[in-house]
Scaffold this motif. Structure first.
Motif, PDB file in Angstrom:
ATOM      1  N   LEU A  91     -59.606 -10.364  11.491  1.00  0.00           N
ATOM      2  CA  LEU A  91     -60.531  -9.713  12.416  1.00  0.00           C
ATOM      3  C   LEU A  91     -60.272 -10.165  13.849  1.00  0.00           C
ATOM      4  O   LEU A  91     -60.128 -11.356  14.123  1.00  0.00           O
ATOM      5  N   ALA A  92     -60.190  -9.197  14.770  1.00  0.00           N
ATOM      6  CA  ALA A  92     -59.995  -9.506  16.185  1.00  0.00           C
ATOM      7  C   ALA A  92     -61.160 -10.349  16.702  1.00  0.00           C
ATOM      8  O   ALA A  92     -62.259 -10.327  16.126  1.00  0.00           O
ATOM      9  N   PRO A  93     -60.963 -11.105  17.787  1.00  0.00           N
ATOM     10  CA  PRO A  93     -62.038 -11.949  18.326  1.00  0.00           C
ATOM     11  C   PRO A  93     -63.335 -11.195  18.587  1.00  0.00           C
ATOM     12  O   PRO A  93     -64.426 -11.763  18.445  1.00  0.00           O
ATOM     13  N   ASP A  94     -63.223  -9.916  18.986  1.00  0.00           N
ATOM     14  CA  ASP A  94     -64.427  -9.104  19.192  1.00  0.00           C
ATOM     15  C   ASP A  94     -64.557  -8.057  18.095  1.00  0.00           C
ATOM     16  O   ASP A  94     -65.302  -7.080  18.237  1.00  0.00           O
ATOM     17  N   GLY A  95     -63.829  -8.253  16.982  1.00  0.00           N
ATOM     18  CA  GLY A  95     -63.843  -7.274  15.893  1.00  0.00           C
ATOM     19  C   GLY A  95     -65.169  -7.257  15.145  1.00  0.00           C
ATOM     20  O   GLY A  95     -65.980  -8.174  15.254  1.00  0.00           O
ATOM     21  N   VAL A  96     -65.366  -6.193  14.358  1.00  0.00           N
ATOM     22  CA  VAL A  96     -66.626  -6.012  13.651  1.00  0.00           C
ATOM     23  C   VAL A  96     -66.371  -5.646  12.195  1.00  0.00           C
ATOM     24  O   VAL A  96     -65.433  -4.908  11.879  1.00  0.00           O
ATOM     25  N   ILE A  97     -67.192  -6.198  11.313  1.00  0.00           N
ATOM     26  CA  ILE A  97     -67.214  -5.788   9.909  1.00  0.00           C
ATOM     27  C   ILE A  97     -68.388  -4.849   9.715  1.00  0.00           C
ATOM     28  O   ILE A  97     -69.533  -5.190  10.053  1.00  0.00           O
ATOM     29  N   VAL A  98     -68.109  -3.669   9.201  1.00  0.00           N
ATOM     30  CA  VAL A  98     -69.143  -2.666   8.937  1.00  0.00           C
ATOM     31  C   VAL A  98     -69.341  -2.604   7.430  1.00  0.00           C
ATOM     32  O   VAL A  98     -68.474  -2.136   6.697  1.00  0.00           O
ATOM     33  N   THR A  99     -70.458  -3.107   6.935  1.00  0.00           N
ATOM     34  CA  THR A  99     -70.689  -3.116   5.501  1.00  0.00           C
ATOM     35  C   THR A  99     -71.368  -1.827   5.053  1.00  0.00           C
ATOM     36  O   THR A  99     -72.425  -1.453   5.568  1.00  0.00           O
ATOM     37  N   LEU A 100     -70.729  -1.149   4.109  1.00  0.00           N
ATOM     38  CA  LEU A 100     -71.294   0.052   3.497  1.00  0.00           C
ATOM     39  C   LEU A 100     -71.736  -0.263   2.072  1.00  0.00           C
ATOM     40  O   LEU A 100     -71.818   0.625   1.226  1.00  0.00           O
ATOM     41  N   GLN A 101     -72.030  -1.519   1.821  1.00  0.00           N
ATOM     42  CA  GLN A 101     -72.408  -1.963   0.485  1.00  0.00           C
ATOM     43  C   GLN A 101     -73.887  -1.689   0.209  1.00  0.00           C
ATOM     44  O   GLN A 101     -74.667  -1.410   1.121  1.00  0.00           O
ATOM     45  N   ASN A 102     -74.249  -1.799  -1.055  1.00  0.00           N
ATOM     46  CA  ASN A 102     -75.640  -1.632  -1.454  1.00  0.00           C
ATOM     47  C   ASN A 102     -76.443  -2.896  -1.159  1.00  0.00           C
ATOM     48  O   ASN A 102     -75.888  -3.927  -0.784  1.00  0.00           O
ATOM     49  N   GLY A 103     -77.751  -2.800  -1.362  1.00  0.00           N
ATOM     50  CA  GLY A 103     -78.602  -3.970  -1.189  1.00  0.00           C
ATOM     51  C   GLY A 103     -78.808  -4.341   0.267  1.00  0.00           C
ATOM     52  O   GLY A 103     -78.906  -3.481   1.145  1.00  0.00           O
ATOM     53  N   LEU A 104     -78.872  -5.645   0.536  1.00  0.00           N
ATOM     54  CA  LEU A 104     -79.117  -6.174   1.880  1.00  0.00           C
ATOM     55  C   LEU A 104     -78.048  -7.212   2.212  1.00  0.00           C
ATOM     56  O   LEU A 104     -78.335  -8.416   2.297  1.00  0.00           O
ATOM     57  N   PRO A 105     -76.788  -6.781   2.409  1.00  0.00           N
ATOM     58  CA  PRO A 105     -75.679  -7.733   2.536  1.00  0.00           C
ATOM     59  C   PRO A 105     -75.460  -8.307   3.933  1.00  0.00           C
ATOM     60  O   PRO A 105     -74.673  -9.241   4.096  1.00  0.00           O
ATOM     61  N   GLU A 106     -76.117  -7.758   4.952  1.00  0.00           N
ATOM     62  CA  GLU A 106     -75.792  -8.142   6.335  1.00  0.00           C
ATOM     63  C   GLU A 106     -75.992  -9.623   6.629  1.00  0.00           C
ATOM     64  O   GLU A 106     -75.196 -10.237   7.344  1.00  0.00           O
ATOM     65  N   LEU A 107     -77.057 -10.212   6.084  1.00  0.00           N
ATOM     66  CA  LEU A 107     -77.366 -11.609   6.396  1.00  0.00           C
ATOM     67  C   LEU A 107     -76.252 -12.547   5.940  1.00  0.00           C
ATOM     68  O   LEU A 107     -75.799 -13.409   6.699  1.00  0.00           O
ATOM     69  N   ILE A 179     -83.467  -2.411   8.887  1.00  0.00           N
ATOM     70  CA  ILE A 179     -83.935  -3.002   7.644  1.00  0.00           C
ATOM     71  C   ILE A 179     -84.742  -1.973   6.851  1.00  0.00           C
ATOM     72  O   ILE A 179     -84.691  -1.925   5.620  1.00  0.00           O
ATOM     73  N   GLY A 180     -85.465  -1.092   7.581  1.00  0.00           N
ATOM     74  CA  GLY A 180     -86.198  -0.022   6.922  1.00  0.00           C
ATOM     75  C   GLY A 180     -85.274   1.009   6.316  1.00  0.00           C
ATOM     76  O   GLY A 180     -85.556   1.588   5.256  1.00  0.00           O
ATOM     77  N   THR A 181     -84.139   1.242   6.964  1.00  0.00           N
ATOM     78  CA  THR A 181     -83.134   2.153   6.429  1.00  0.00           C
ATOM     79  C   THR A 181     -82.476   1.553   5.191  1.00  0.00           C
ATOM     80  O   THR A 181     -82.209   2.252   4.208  1.00  0.00           O
ATOM     81  N   ARG A 182     -82.190   0.251   5.252  1.00  0.00           N
ATOM     82  CA  ARG A 182     -81.626  -0.427   4.084  1.00  0.00           C
ATOM     83  C   ARG A 182     -82.549  -0.278   2.875  1.00  0.00           C
ATOM     84  O   ARG A 182     -82.105  -0.059   1.745  1.00  0.00           O
ATOM     85  N   TRP A 183     -83.859  -0.423   3.111  1.00  0.00           N
ATOM     86  CA  TRP A 183     -84.797  -0.302   2.004  1.00  0.00           C
ATOM     87  C   TRP A 183     -84.893   1.133   1.493  1.00  0.00           C
ATOM     88  O   TRP A 183     -85.171   1.356   0.312  1.00  0.00           O
ATOM     89  N   SER A 184     -84.650   2.113   2.355  1.00  0.00           N
ATOM     90  CA  SER A 184     -84.616   3.507   1.895  1.00  0.00           C
ATOM     91  C   SER A 184     -83.520   3.684   0.863  1.00  0.00           C
ATOM     92  O   SER A 184     -83.722   4.284  -0.199  1.00  0.00           O
ATOM     93  N   LYS A 185     -82.317   3.175   1.188  1.00  0.00           N
ATOM     94  CA  LYS A 185     -81.187   3.273   0.260  1.00  0.00           C
ATOM     95  C   LYS A 185     -81.424   2.405  -0.968  1.00  0.00           C
ATOM     96  O   LYS A 185     -81.088   2.790  -2.097  1.00  0.00           O
ATOM     97  N   LEU A 186     -82.015   1.217  -0.766  1.00  0.00           N
ATOM     98  CA  LEU A 186     -82.284   0.329  -1.887  1.00  0.00           C
ATOM     99  C   LEU A 186     -83.259   0.972  -2.868  1.00  0.00           C
ATOM    100  O   LEU A 186     -83.116   0.842  -4.093  1.00  0.00           O
ATOM    101  N   LEU A 187     -84.241   1.695  -2.341  1.00  0.00           N
ATOM    102  CA  LEU A 187     -85.200   2.407  -3.175  1.00  0.00           C
ATOM    103  C   LEU A 187     -84.493   3.413  -4.080  1.00  0.00           C
ATOM    104  O   LEU A 187     -84.779   3.510  -5.285  1.00  0.00           O
ATOM    105  N   ILE A 188     -83.555   4.177  -3.501  1.00  0.00           N
ATOM    106  CA  ILE A 188     -82.800   5.160  -4.283  1.00  0.00           C
ATOM    107  C   ILE A 188     -81.933   4.465  -5.321  1.00  0.00           C
ATOM    108  O   ILE A 188     -81.862   4.872  -6.494  1.00  0.00           O
ATOM    109  N   ASN A 189     -81.251   3.397  -4.903  1.00  0.00           N
ATOM    110  CA  ASN A 189     -80.368   2.690  -5.826  1.00  0.00           C
ATOM    111  C   ASN A 189     -81.141   2.014  -6.952  1.00  0.00           C
ATOM    112  O   ASN A 189     -80.714   2.038  -8.114  1.00  0.00           O
ATOM    113  N   ALA A 190     -82.267   1.385  -6.606  1.00  0.00           N
ATOM    114  CA  ALA A 190     -83.045   0.692  -7.631  1.00  0.00           C
ATOM    115  C   ALA A 190     -83.583   1.665  -8.676  1.00  0.00           C
ATOM    116  O   ALA A 190     -83.591   1.352  -9.877  1.00  0.00           O
TER     117      ALA A 190
END
Length: 334
Positions: A91-107, A179-190
């Motif tokens: 990853l570049a010094p100013d690079g970014v990881i964009v997680t498209l995973q389920n759940g709440l992985p950002e933390l 975080i509210g958007t994450r829970w929207s997807k989590l609701l569907i997945n759960a």
């Protein structure tokens, strides 16, 4: 700018095919050598609700080299600590990881690379790997949307570039309350992914069977109640206020909610949960990062989550070979 999709399975291959088709430059990286060789030889073949074949740049993990500005992370998150530590070296010094995973992985990811270098993205469509190089799009073409946000208050330098790449496939909604958007997807997945994996069926079949739908409705209700107690506002899903549509506090609204569920999922009726695909391939699932998260928040907030607890229990039983993914599992909720 250099960008890659790491863990380009069914979803990642289709995303990469759309980006490449629109003229974007993106590398597809996967550990599956047969899949990568098929992509190199014949391109990415998209089937299902859309059909096209697109030439893509595909590589195995061993072939990775150099530095990336943007890495879309689409692996299962059970190994995030190991995977993200590995990706940090690319990853570049100013690079970014964009997680498209389920759940709440950002933390967890931010603990490794820093909060300002993480973006979260929820995907509102589904796909299934048919064979190496061939992926089936199981959602309708008008539902190919994304929600993009951050847990950091500081805007990432590559935010607009990430958004532009995603828009080569479909509309991108930028969410302040991510975080509210994450829970929207989590609701569907759960609810739908959970029951798809438990019963060995599609989303549409989980909603169509009345006994299964009762469990789906209860899973949704537990997610809503946990968020209400935790002070989390669940964001709309593709413009639809899921709480307003599906929450209930009496028999009349409960009956209306029950009737709405098959209609709410009709554009994704053919979708088969990634957890079920893992089960079919003899792999461990992400159930602890999906239904298990709802249960954990329930314990934290004092909200009972018996249905999510049971989904976790059943799926672990399937993983261990004690149970099978079949409709007969409905009796286990009694």
């Amino acid at each position: 700018m250099r960008a890659a999709i790491y863990g380009a399975g069914s979803l990642g291959t289709i995303l990469g095919a759309f980006i490449s088709k629109a003229g974007g430059k993106i590398e597809l990286i996967n550990r599956n050598k047969a899949h990568v060789e098929a992509l190199k030889k014949s391109g990415a073949k998209v089937t299902g609700t859309l059909n096209f074949t697109q030439k893509v740049d595909a590589y195995t993990v061993d072939e990775m080299s150099g530095i990336y500005d943007i890495i879309f992370l689409m692996t299962k998150q059970q190994h995030n600590a190991e995977v993200v530590a590995f990706l940090k070296g690319f990853l570049a010094p100013d690079g970014v990881i964009v997680t498209l995973q389920n759940g709440l992985p950002e933390l967890e990811i931010s603990n490794i690379v820093g909060e300002d270098r993480v973006l979260g993205c929820t995907v509102a469509w589904g796909a299934t790997m048919q064979e190496p190089g061939v992926c089936e799009l199981t959602s309708e073409p008008d539902s190919l949307t994304f929600s993009l946000g951050s847990i950091s208050k500081k805007k990432n330098v590559h935010f607009d570039e990430v958004k532009s790449l995603l828009e080569m496939m479909g509309p991108v909604e930028v969410d302040e309350n991510f975080i509210g958007t994450r829970w929207s997807k989590l609701l569907i997945n759960a609810s739908f992914s959970g029951m798809s994996a438990v019963l060995g069926c599609t989303f549409g079949e989980a909603a169509g069977d009345r006994n299964s739908r009762k469990i789906v409705q209860a899973l949704i209700k537990e997610c809503i109640d946990v968020c209400d107690r935790a002070g989390i506002k669940i964001e709309p899903i593709q413009g639809k206020d899921v709480v307003k549509l599906l929450d209930y506090h009496g028999p009349v609204k409960k009956a209306i909610s029950f009737a709405i569920i098959p209609l709410a999922i009709r554009k994704h009726a053919l979708l088969k949960a990634s957890m079920l695909q893992d089960i079919e391939h003899g792999k461990k699932t992400e159930v602890d990062a999906i239904n298990g998260v709802v249960s954990a928040y329930g314990r934290k907030t004092g909200v009972p989550t018996p249905m999510n607890d049971k989904v976790v229990e059943i799926i672990h039983g399937i993983e261990e070979g004690r149970l099978k993914a079949e409709m007969n599992n409905l009796k286990l909720f009694a």
